[in-house]
Design a protein around this motif. Structure first.
Motif, PDB file in Angstrom:
ATOM      1  N   THR A  10       0.837  -1.203   0.000  1.00  0.00           N
ATOM      2  CA  THR A  10       0.000   0.000   0.000  1.00  0.00           C
ATOM      3  C   THR A  10       0.870   1.251   0.000  1.00  0.00           C
ATOM      4  O   THR A  10       0.669   2.168  -0.805  1.00  0.00           O
TER       5      THR A  10
ATOM      6  N   LEU B 193     -10.016  16.799  -0.771  1.00  0.00           N
ATOM      7  CA  LEU B 193      -9.401  15.646  -0.104  1.00  0.00           C
ATOM      8  C   LEU B 193      -8.027  16.005   0.447  1.00  0.00           C
ATOM      9  O   LEU B 193      -7.622  15.531   1.514  1.00  0.00           O
TER      10      LEU B 193
ATOM     11  N   THR C 298      -9.777  17.130  -5.654  1.00  0.00           N
ATOM     12  CA  THR C 298      -8.406  16.924  -5.174  1.00  0.00           C
ATOM     13  C   THR C 298      -8.099  17.895  -4.043  1.00  0.00           C
ATOM     14  O   THR C 298      -7.512  17.511  -3.028  1.00  0.00           O
TER      15      THR C 298
ATOM     16  N   ALA D  40      -8.396   7.646   0.632  1.00  0.00           N
ATOM     17  CA  ALA D  40      -9.177   6.448   0.266  1.00  0.00           C
ATOM     18  C   ALA D  40      -8.814   5.288   1.191  1.00  0.00           C
ATOM     19  O   ALA D  40      -9.685   4.597   1.723  1.00  0.00           O
TER      20      ALA D  40
ATOM     21  N   LYS E 162      -4.943  11.977  -2.126  1.00  0.00           N
ATOM     22  CA  LYS E 162      -6.210  11.358  -2.572  1.00  0.00           C
ATOM     23  C   LYS E 162      -6.196   9.869  -2.257  1.00  0.00           C
ATOM     24  O   LYS E 162      -7.154   9.314  -1.706  1.00  0.00           O
ATOM     25  N   GLN E 163      -5.082   9.210  -2.609  1.00  0.00           N
ATOM     26  CA  GLN E 163      -4.967   7.772  -2.350  1.00  0.00           C
ATOM     27  C   GLN E 163      -4.961   7.504  -0.845  1.00  0.00           C
ATOM     28  O   GLN E 163      -5.569   6.550  -0.370  1.00  0.00           O
ATOM     29  N   GLN E 164      -4.255   8.372  -0.115  1.00  0.00           N
ATOM     30  CA  GLN E 164      -4.163   8.179   1.331  1.00  0.00           C
ATOM     31  C   GLN E 164      -5.534   8.289   1.993  1.00  0.00           C
ATOM     32  O   GLN E 164      -5.881   7.489   2.853  1.00  0.00           O
TER      33      GLN E 164
ATOM     34  N   LEU F 287     -10.238   5.989   4.786  1.00  0.00           N
ATOM     35  CA  LEU F 287     -11.688   5.829   4.954  1.00  0.00           C
ATOM     36  C   LEU F 287     -12.090   4.352   4.869  1.00  0.00           C
ATOM     37  O   LEU F 287     -12.883   3.873   5.686  1.00  0.00           O
ATOM     38  N   ILE F 288     -11.520   3.628   3.927  1.00  0.00           N
ATOM     39  CA  ILE F 288     -11.840   2.197   3.804  1.00  0.00           C
ATOM     40  C   ILE F 288     -11.423   1.459   5.075  1.00  0.00           C
ATOM     41  O   ILE F 288     -12.181   0.644   5.622  1.00  0.00           O
TER      42      ILE F 288
END
Lengths: 41, 567
Positions: B12, B47, B44, B182, B178-180, B185-186
């Motif tokens: 990750t 977030l 972007t 996601a 943005k990836q972080q 939150l998941i």
């Protein structure tokens, strides 16, 4: 509230003022919900 | 952690870092490196702003805060929507019109060079300390629970951040965030789902909420007017506005996030996204903590969540340690029965039975606390300097003991991601401020763009290394989410005061606001010193109000004495 003369409108609500009012109303709703949460449980 | 979790964790992180470096591999000018070529859209930006504010401390410490003290901390953010509207209407148009790289550039045009340097300096002191805490905080806890070397953990967090922040500048920061977000939150939703699944063996979610409420963990809104309480609706709305306004309007780590927007509209919508989503997000994280408390009614918690301190206690006096553990477990089993009675009372809707069950709960809870206090005594014997507050270990302990393989790795990745997202913004902002407000303004005014890009990268590296050094030498005795807010509150009020005078009090000039700020800053630090030593009772949020108000009032008072605008 001042706005730049050439600035685009927001994609929703039609004006910045309306968007800000919506955000403030959202805050009021959140506080209300959290207060209800506090006293309900 | 087992091998699968380690694979999930490093994959990750590797994907996030690698994507960030690859996506922003061309940065040929300072405009691109510090402002991302003004290419970012509101999603972007939104977030990115959220990820910058939500450090690892948010995810490690906030559930623990709710576990210990309930959900009142959510009130800290009530002023944020109002503050963000002010930033959108006043600060953003001005920053875009002046085409600034940093918030402090504006102060020179309005006042003078020394005020600009003062504003930038106060920011760098505050943010520099915070950058160290942002790395230190997750590292100390992760190293403790994962049994990794502390300094190696600090180097891992700081090192990964430096790689993509130096390489790609502000765009790399925003894209990786943005990836972080996601991942964060998941991971949090998954952890919550697993917790509820375990609890479903005993109670429903609704019953869990009722039990948490009966035990005082769901008091999200407090209408009390006390100045001494840390979190009330009034401190959140009034004092919180000052903190959030200063943070989003004048802290370069946030200003840089929205100055990278395509235009003012994208920046404003990004901020409004935050204005609407931040409070529900914080509420959810605190709810995780409150439900953790209920969870640990039905699954006996450890005597102390910091297992490395428990190990020291065990080595100090094994017999006593074992006796206390057994007693705590015994009382915990009886407390489970109280929990089951509470659940039964809820099913029967029987208030009398519920009152009796709660009374029984507190009886066994008191015995567990007694065992815990004695265990803390043993810990102190083994290690007199030990920090006994273990609220920062509660959520991590749950993750490591109860989450399935794979999900553990993901949740640890959540914590690393959160640490990295905030630290990257911080060192990017510190480097920008150093280049623009110090280096280019004072030392090398007319160098080429390429020169400034190289200097920006070098200074990003230097600030990253300074943050790592701070982290290595840091120590903290506060719950971490509170520590970082206290450090912020010490300086944000005065910085905000400078900007409010700049925007709204046009007759005040440079020297007056400069002297006023210095006086106000000293007074705020004195207030904190008096509060920490029990001389006065003052919640830290009010430092923002004091610093800001004093700066504004003293500026106005000093203007007739200190005279005209300086050149």
């Amino acid at each position: 509230m001042s706005e730049e003369p050439q600035e685009a409108k927001p994609p929703f609500f039609g004006s910045w003022r309306a968007l800000y009012v919506f955000v403030l109303l959202w805050l009021v709703v959140l506080i209300g919900l959290m207060y209800w949460f506090t006293i309900s449980f | 952690m087992n091998t699968i979790d380690l694979i999930v964790l490093f994959s990750t992180l590797g994907l996030i870092v690698g994507y960030g470096v690859w996506k922003t591999r061309e940065n040929s000018n300072i405009e691109s490196y510090l402002r991302g070529n003004n290419s970012m859209k509101w999603g972007t930006i939104g977030l990115s702003v959220m990820a910058t504010q939500a450090s690892a401390i948010t995810f490690i410490s906030t559930p623990g805060q709710a576990y210990e003290d309930g959900m009142a901390f959510v009130q800290n953010y009530l002023g944020m929507p109002i503050a963000l509207i002010i930033v959108a209407t006043v600060f953003i148009p001005l920053y875009y019109r002046l085409k600034v790289y940093t918030a402090y550039e504006y102060l020179e045009s309005r006042f003078d060079l020394k005020t600009r340097i003062l504003g930038a300096t106060l920011f760098m002191i505050q943010r520099g300390l915070a950058a160290g805490i942002t790395i230190y905080a997750p590292a100390i806890i992760l190293s403790s629970v994962l049994k990794w070397d502390l300094n190696l953990t600090i180097l891992l967090v700081g090192g990964l951040v430096i790689i993509y922040t130096v390489s790609g500048g502000t765009r790399a920061v925003s894209i990786t965030q943005k990836q972080q977000m996601a991942v964060i939150l998941i991971g949090m939703v998954a952890a919550f789902a697993v917790m509820l699944d375990y609890l479903s063996e005993y109670i429903t979610f609704s019953q869990g909420l009722s039990i948490a409420g009966k035990l005082g963990k769901l008091d999200a809104i407090d209408l009390d007017f006390s100045f001494e309480k840390r979190y009330t609706i009034w401190s959140g709305l009034a004092a919180g506005i000052f903190l959030q306004l200063s943070y989003f309007g004048t802290d370069q780590s946030q200003v840089a996030r929205y100055l990278g927007g395509k235009n003012t509209a994208e920046s404003k919508i990004g901020l409004m996204f935050n204005a609407m989503m931040k409070i529900p997000m914080q509420f959810f994280i605190l709810l995780v903590g409150a439900m953790l408390y209920v969870f640990y009614i039905f699954y006996v918690p450890p005597v102390h969540f910091n297992q490395s301190l428990m190990q020291k206690a065990k080595e100090e006096n094994r017999l006593r340690y074992q006796g206390l553990e057994n007693y705590h477990l015994d009382m915990g089993m009886r407390r489970i029965e109280s929990g089951e009675y509470m659940a039964m009372a809820l099913r029967k809707d029987d208030d009398v039975m519920m009152d009796a069950a709660v009374k029984s709960f507190y009886t066994w809870d008191k015995e567990m606390k007694r065992a815990r206090t004695e265990m803390e005594g043993l810990i102190k014997q083994a290690e007199p300097e030990a920090e006994l507050d273990d609220s920062d270990y509660v959520f991590l302990s749950f993750i490591l003991v109860f989450l399935p393989t794979g999900l553990v790795g993901l949740l640890i990745a959540v914590i690393f991601s959160a640490a990295m997202s905030s630290t990257s913004s911080e060192i990017n902002a510190l480097a920008s401020t150093t280049v623009v407000d110090y280096y280019r303004r004072l030392f090398k005014k007319d160098a080429s763009d390429k020169h400034y890009v190289v200097m920006s990268k070098l200074l990003t590296l230097i600030w990253g290394l300074i943050a790592i050094l701070f982290a290595i030498f840091a120590n903290s005795s506060e719950n971490l989410i509170e520590a970082v807010n206290i450090v912020g509150s010490l300086f944000y009020g005065t910085i905000l005061g400078i900007f409010l005078v700049a925007f709204f009090v046009k007759f005040v000039h440079g020297t007056s606001v400069f002297v006023a700020t210095l006086i106000a800053q000293v007074i705020v630090i004195v207030c904190h010193f008096l509060s920490v030593n029990g001389v006065i009772g003052l919640g830290y949020l009010w430092y923002n109000v004091i610093g800001c108000t004093l700066t504004v009032v003293l500026s106005i008072a000093l203007q007739p004495i200190l005279g005209k605008k300086t050149a």
